[in-house]
Design an enzyme around this catalytic site. Structure first.
Site, PDB file in Angstrom:
ATOM      1  N   GLY A  26       0.540  -1.042   0.144  1.00 54.60           N
ATOM      2  CA  GLY A  26       0.214  -0.544  -0.478  1.00 54.60           C
ATOM      3  C   GLY A  26       0.888   1.484   0.319  1.00 54.60           C
ATOM      4  O   GLY A  26       1.727   1.462  -0.176  1.00 54.60           O
ATOM      5  N   ASP A  27       0.002   2.494  -0.489  1.00 53.03           N
ATOM      6  CA  ASP A  27       1.061   3.993  -0.477  1.00 53.03           C
ATOM      7  C   ASP A  27       2.192   3.738  -1.251  1.00 53.03           C
ATOM      8  O   ASP A  27       3.340   4.182  -1.307  1.00 53.03           O
ATOM      9  CB  ASP A  27       0.632   3.667   1.175  1.00 53.03           C
ATOM     10  CG  ASP A  27       0.227   3.611   2.681  1.00 53.03           C
ATOM     11  OD1 ASP A  27      -0.357   4.295   2.072  1.00 53.03           O
ATOM     12  OD2 ASP A  27       0.729   3.944   3.335  1.00 53.03           O
TER      13      ASP A  27
ATOM     14  N   LYS B  25      -0.333   5.581  -5.525  1.00 57.60           N
ATOM     15  CA  LYS B  25      -1.626   4.860  -6.119  1.00 57.60           C
ATOM     16  C   LYS B  25      -2.483   6.652  -6.462  1.00 57.60           C
ATOM     17  O   LYS B  25      -2.947   6.140  -7.890  1.00 57.60           O
ATOM     18  CB  LYS B  25      -2.311   3.285  -5.896  1.00 57.60           C
ATOM     19  CG  LYS B  25      -1.737   2.099  -6.002  1.00 57.60           C
ATOM     20  CD  LYS B  25      -2.659   1.313  -4.940  1.00 57.60           C
ATOM     21  CE  LYS B  25      -3.546   2.364  -3.499  1.00 57.60           C
ATOM     22  NZ  LYS B  25      -1.992   1.959  -3.008  1.00 57.60           N
TER      23      LYS B  25
ATOM     24  N   HIS C 113      -5.649   7.868  -0.604  1.00 59.10           N
ATOM     25  CA  HIS C 113      -4.701   8.323  -1.979  1.00 59.10           C
ATOM     26  C   HIS C 113      -4.658   9.559  -2.596  1.00 59.10           C
ATOM     27  O   HIS C 113      -5.722  10.553  -1.735  1.00 59.10           O
ATOM     28  CB  HIS C 113      -6.110   8.425  -2.603  1.00 59.10           C
ATOM     29  CG  HIS C 113      -5.451   6.284  -3.076  1.00 59.10           C
ATOM     30  ND1 HIS C 113      -6.415   5.440  -4.018  1.00 59.10           N
ATOM     31  CD2 HIS C 113      -5.793   4.976  -1.711  1.00 59.10           C
ATOM     32  CE1 HIS C 113      -6.989   4.290  -2.999  1.00 59.10           C
ATOM     33  NE2 HIS C 113      -5.750   3.606  -2.361  1.00 59.10           N
TER      34      HIS C 113
ATOM     35  N   GLN D 225      -5.262  -0.056  -0.983  1.00 63.37           N
ATOM     36  CA  GLN D 225      -3.922  -1.216  -0.058  1.00 63.37           C
ATOM     37  C   GLN D 225      -3.344  -1.335  -1.566  1.00 63.37           C
ATOM     38  O   GLN D 225      -2.993  -1.276  -2.828  1.00 63.37           O
ATOM     39  CB  GLN D 225      -4.585  -2.131   0.678  1.00 63.37           C
ATOM     40  CG  GLN D 225      -5.806  -1.638   1.500  1.00 63.37           C
ATOM     41  CD  GLN D 225      -6.648  -1.271   1.204  1.00 63.37           C
ATOM     42  OE1 GLN D 225      -7.724  -1.951   0.731  1.00 63.37           O
ATOM     43  NE2 GLN D 225      -7.100   0.300   1.544  1.00 63.37           N
TER      44      GLN D 225
ATOM     45  N   ARG E 280      -0.284   7.283  11.417  1.00 60.50           N
ATOM     46  CA  ARG E 280       1.134   6.221  12.131  1.00 60.50           C
ATOM     47  C   ARG E 280       2.397   7.454  10.863  1.00 60.50           C
ATOM     48  O   ARG E 280       2.207   6.470   9.808  1.00 60.50           O
ATOM     49  CB  ARG E 280       0.949   5.103  11.418  1.00 60.50           C
ATOM     50  CG  ARG E 280      -0.613   5.344  12.631  1.00 60.50           C
ATOM     51  CD  ARG E 280      -1.272   3.130  12.887  1.00 60.50           C
ATOM     52  NE  ARG E 280      -1.612   2.537  11.743  1.00 60.50           N
ATOM     53  CZ  ARG E 280      -2.161   1.827  11.692  1.00 60.50           C
ATOM     54  NH1 ARG E 280      -1.717   1.143  12.235  1.00 60.50           N
ATOM     55  NH2 ARG E 280      -2.925   1.397   9.750  1.00 60.50           N
ATOM     56  N   PRO E 281       3.720   6.699  11.834  1.00 61.70           N
ATOM     57  CA  PRO E 281       4.640   5.989  10.639  1.00 61.70           C
ATOM     58  C   PRO E 281       4.816   5.302   9.831  1.00 61.70           C
ATOM     59  O   PRO E 281       4.464   4.372  10.588  1.00 61.70           O
ATOM     60  CB  PRO E 281       6.365   6.818  12.023  1.00 61.70           C
ATOM     61  CG  PRO E 281       5.243   6.443  13.003  1.00 61.70           C
ATOM     62  CD  PRO E 281       3.560   6.859  13.023  1.00 61.70           C
TER      63      PRO E 281
ATOM     64  N   VAL F 216       9.077  11.390  -9.671  1.00 64.19           N
ATOM     65  CA  VAL F 216      10.072  11.659  -9.183  1.00 64.19           C
ATOM     66  C   VAL F 216       9.791  12.950  -8.253  1.00 64.19           C
ATOM     67  O   VAL F 216      10.627  13.699  -7.779  1.00 64.19           O
ATOM     68  CB  VAL F 216      11.498  12.277 -10.171  1.00 64.19           C
ATOM     69  CG1 VAL F 216      11.972  11.094 -10.800  1.00 64.19           C
ATOM     70  CG2 VAL F 216      10.920  13.242 -11.086  1.00 64.19           C
TER      71      VAL F 216
HETATM   72  P1  GDP Z   1      -1.310   5.572  -1.974  1.00 63.63           P
HETATM   73  O1  GDP Z   1      -2.095   4.953  -0.969  1.00 63.63           O
HETATM   74  O2  GDP Z   1      -0.621   4.709  -3.179  1.00 63.63           O
HETATM   75  O3  GDP Z   1      -2.309   6.305  -3.132  1.00 63.63           O
HETATM   76  O4  GDP Z   1      -0.209   6.624  -1.936  1.00 63.63           O
HETATM   77  P2  GDP Z   1      -0.245   7.604  -0.417  1.00 63.63           P
HETATM   78  O5  GDP Z   1      -1.553   8.800  -1.311  1.00 63.63           O
HETATM   79  O6  GDP Z   1      -0.831   7.698   0.446  1.00 63.63           O
HETATM   80  O7  GDP Z   1       1.493   8.098  -0.574  1.00 63.63           O
HETATM   81  C1  GDP Z   1       2.005   8.113  -1.431  1.00 63.63           C
HETATM   82  C2  GDP Z   1       2.816   9.468  -0.832  1.00 63.63           C
HETATM   83  O8  GDP Z   1       3.458   9.922  -1.358  1.00 63.63           O
HETATM   84  C3  GDP Z   1       1.832  11.444  -0.726  1.00 63.63           C
HETATM   85  O9  GDP Z   1       2.275  11.853  -0.161  1.00 63.63           O
HETATM   86  C4  GDP Z   1       2.150  11.668  -2.347  1.00 63.63           C
HETATM   87  O10 GDP Z   1       1.762  13.036  -2.002  1.00 63.63           O
HETATM   88  C5  GDP Z   1       3.565  11.138  -2.046  1.00 63.63           C
HETATM   89  N1  GDP Z   1       4.091  10.665  -3.674  1.00 63.63           N
HETATM   90  C6  GDP Z   1       3.920  10.592  -4.569  1.00 63.63           C
HETATM   91  N2  GDP Z   1       4.324   9.959  -6.384  1.00 63.63           N
HETATM   92  C7  GDP Z   1       5.955  10.914  -5.435  1.00 63.63           C
HETATM   93  C8  GDP Z   1       7.303  10.379  -6.379  1.00 63.63           C
HETATM   94  O11 GDP Z   1       7.351  10.140  -7.218  1.00 63.63           O
HETATM   95  N3  GDP Z   1       8.143  11.369  -4.743  1.00 63.63           N
HETATM   96  C9  GDP Z   1       7.523  11.604  -3.784  1.00 63.63           C
HETATM   97  N4  GDP Z   1       8.708  12.441  -3.458  1.00 63.63           N
HETATM   98  N5  GDP Z   1       6.517  12.066  -3.268  1.00 63.63           N
HETATM   99  C10 GDP Z   1       5.272  11.356  -4.434  1.00 63.63           C
HETATM  100  P1  IMO Z   2      -3.856   2.580   0.418  1.00 60.43           P
HETATM  101  O1  IMO Z   2      -4.624   2.754  -0.344  1.00 60.43           O
HETATM  102  C1  IMO Z   2      -1.465   1.122   3.310  1.00 60.43           C
HETATM  103  C2  IMO Z   2      -2.670  -1.748   6.108  1.00 60.43           C
HETATM  104  C3  IMO Z   2      -2.912  -1.666   7.898  1.00 60.43           C
HETATM  105  C4  IMO Z   2      -3.047  -2.685   8.391  1.00 60.43           C
HETATM  106  C5  IMO Z   2      -3.643  -3.664   7.629  1.00 60.43           C
HETATM  107  C6  IMO Z   2      -5.260  -4.185   8.180  1.00 60.43           C
HETATM  108  O2  IMO Z   2      -3.640   4.075   0.795  1.00 60.43           O
HETATM  109  O3  IMO Z   2      -2.786   2.494   0.155  1.00 60.43           O
HETATM  110  P2  IMO Z   2      -7.069  -2.705   7.778  1.00 60.43           P
HETATM  111  O4  IMO Z   2      -7.901  -1.574   7.724  1.00 60.43           O
HETATM  112  O5  IMO Z   2      -7.501  -2.239   6.502  1.00 60.43           O
HETATM  113  O6  IMO Z   2      -7.797  -3.716   8.190  1.00 60.43           O
HETATM  114  O7  IMO Z   2      -5.991  -2.658   8.303  1.00 60.43           O
HETATM  115  O8  IMO Z   2      -3.701  -3.057   6.786  1.00 60.43           O
HETATM  116  N1  IMO Z   2      -3.469  -0.797   5.982  1.00 60.43           N
HETATM  117  C7  IMO Z   2      -2.898  -0.269   4.231  1.00 60.43           C
HETATM  118  N2  IMO Z   2      -1.480  -0.255   4.478  1.00 60.43           N
HETATM  119  N3  IMO Z   2      -1.584   1.505   3.113  1.00 60.43           N
HETATM  120  C8  IMO Z   2      -3.105   1.125   3.094  1.00 60.43           C
HETATM  121  O9  IMO Z   2      -4.691   1.671   1.190  1.00 60.43           O
HETATM  122  C9  IMO Z   2      -4.215   0.762   3.803  1.00 60.43           C
HETATM  123  N4  IMO Z   2      -4.906   0.445   4.298  1.00 60.43           N
HETATM  124  C10 IMO Z   2      -4.543  -0.571   5.082  1.00 60.43           C
HETATM  125  O10 IMO Z   2      -2.072  -0.611   8.436  1.00 60.43           O
HETATM  126  O11 IMO Z   2      -1.714  -3.458   8.703  1.00 60.43           O
HETATM  127 MG    MG Z   3      -2.498   5.546   1.156  1.00 58.98          MG
END
Ligand code: GDP
Ligand code: IMO
Ligand code: MG
Length: 409
Positions: free
Chosen positions: A12-13, A16, A41, A209, A288-289, A399
């Site tokens: 995840g994260d 996307k 997201h 995720q 959370r970190p 980037v």
């Molecule tokens: P998602 O859940 O997959 O949509 O990702 P999140 O939004 O939770 O986390 C991605 C984080 O990285 C966000 O704060 C974005 O703004 C940031 N991000 C996305 N692409 C890049 C990149 O290429 N470089 C940097 N430095 N940050 C990025």
């Molecule tokens: P996006 O779409 C990262 C993790 C939680 C936990 C586990 C189960 O932003 O990538 P839940 O509440 O789903 O039952 O928790 O999954 N988790 C994620 N980690 N990105 C996410 O979504 C997540 N959604 C759930 O931290 O470990």
């Molecule tokens: Mg995310």
């Protein structure tokens, strides 16, 4: 026309939201198919940052239709609050949002149970798991039930029979009100999507995720409770697999995970702080970190397979700009055996010693690069090595968090 699925290929994260935002420029419809408001997201447009939890990231592009499929679990309170927040920022929603009548509803007791039982997994506490439990136990409440006072009442009372903790009547009244506000969004999502496909519209499926959090293919039990892999797009929207043209995996240039569970390539303290700070690795939903580590090619190779990835997008390459050495994990050593493929036994992941190969860093700022050919040589070498090990094409590189900070590979 094309139907593309975009999935997270790690834990995840991966970024996307940003990639969906870029790809949605050429899409007519953007559909979420699983998960709920456990997702966060992020899309950065200009100086403004948007964090989408339930509503597809395509909502930020004018005129795009956004769909929440039957596979998603919906907390009505969170949904209405997200709509409200977006509208306050000037995003018009009304006829651009459709929600499946069959999507399951998160109730207050799901959230309480999740907070109580989720600590071992480190869940987001949003009631996701308990809601999917009720779905599978066939006592869940669906969006369509909110439209029918009599059956809603019956179902809530049946689920809370004997409970001293929850007031069924109060919950019933609250959810009936939510139903009235949500009614205008409800639709037969499968029909809408299949008709759009017949009309050769471009559809983007937005995974939440990541593959390693998938209930079947992830690091069970440290996973979420839905099908986060590409297959989930079919069951989660009612679009058959034969209609899908392409599956794209979003892959971070290193690895992160939030919550508990095995993480073979996790950094020790010094590097952890460095990358967490540079990559701003704090959860978009819970704050959370995030735990950070080296690129784990074993898990991404698994992801390429279980998702059938056609290509990958590498994000956050810039976060590695100041590393003089960069490692890639190519296998796990455990009890004298070398694992090159993802092991089902969680103990291997928990106790293994990662096998690394080392690459030279590039020690240059990449955030202003706009063409692949202008990347530092060592950055190209790193990407080339990833592509080779994973045996998949890299389609795009990111980037920075902004829309403009990405280019074709
Ligand atoms: P998602 O859940 O997959 O949509 O990702 P999140 O939004 O939770 O986390 C991605 C984080 O990285 C966000 O704060 C974005 O703004 C940031 N991000 C996305 N692409 C890049 C990149 O290429 N470089 C940097 N430095 N940050 C990025
Ligand atoms: P996006 O779409 C990262 C993790 C939680 C936990 C586990 C189960 O932003 O990538 P839940 O509440 O789903 O039952 O928790 O999954 N988790 C994620 N980690 N990105 C996410 O979504 C997540 N959604 C759930 O931290 O470990
Ligand atoms: Mg995310």
């Amino acid at each position: 026309m094309s139907c593309k699925i975009v999935v997270g290929a790690q834990w995840g994260d991966e970024g996307k939201g940003k990639i969906i935002d870029i790809l949605s420029r050429d899409a007519d419809i953007i559909a979420r198919y699983q998960g709920g408001n456990n997702a966060g997201h992020t899309v950065v447009i200009g100086d403004e940052e948007f964090i989408l939890h339930l509503i597809p990231s395509g909502i930020l592009r004018k005129g795009k239709l956004c769909i929440i499929g039957n596979g998603v679990v919906i907390d009505p309170e969170a949904l209405l609050s997200e709509i409200n927040t977006l509208e306050k920022k000037g995003i018009k929603i009304d006829a651009r949002l459709m929600i499946s009548e069959s999507a399951h509803v998160i109730l207050p007791y799901h959230k309480v149970i999740d907070k109580r039982r989720g600590a071992k997994i480190g869940t987001t506490g949003r009631g996701i798991g308990p809601c999917y439990i009720d779905k599978m136990a066939r006592c869940g409440i669906r969006m369509i039930d909110l439209m029918n006072p009599e059956s809603l009442r019956k179902k809530i009372f049946a689920n809370l029979e004997g409970s001293q903790e929850f007031n069924a009547e109060q919950i019933y009244k609250e959810y009936l009100e939510y139903g009235k506000k949500i009614k205008k969004y409800l639709a037969n999502v499968s029909q809408v999507l299949n008709k759009a496909i017949a009309k050769k519209k471009n559809i983007l499926f937005e995974g939440a995720q990541g593959a390693l959090l998938d209930i079947d293919h992830g690091t069970y039990p440290y996973v979420t409770s839905s099908s986060a892999t590409a297959g989930g797009a079919s069951t989660g929207t009612g679009v058959g697999p034969t209609r899908i043209d392409e599956v794209i995996g979003v892959v971070k240039a290193y690895t992160t995970r939030v919550g508990e569970g095995p993480f073979p390539t996790e950094f020790e303290k010094g590097l952890m702080e460095k990358i967490r700070t540079k990559g701003k690795e704090f959860g978009a939903t819970t704050g959370r970190p995030r735990r950070c580590g080296w690129f784990d090619a074993v898990i991404v190779k698994h992801s390429v397979a279980v998702n059938g990835l056609d290509e990958i997008v590498i994000t956050k390459l810039d976060v590695l700009d100041e590393m003089d050495k960069i490692k890639i994990c190519t296998g796990y050593k455990y009890q004298g055996k070398l694992y090159k493929d993802f092991p089902a036994d969680i103990e291997v992941l928990e106790k293994c010693e990662p096998v690394y190969e080392s690459c030279n860093g590039w020690m240059k700022d990449t955030t202003l690069v706009t063409k692949y050919k202008d990347l530092p040589e060592n950055a190209k070498k790193y990407l080339g090595r990833l592509s080779k090990i994973l045996n998949v094409k890299i389609g795009m590189v990111s980037v920075g968090s902004k829309r403009e900070q990405a280019f074709k590979a």
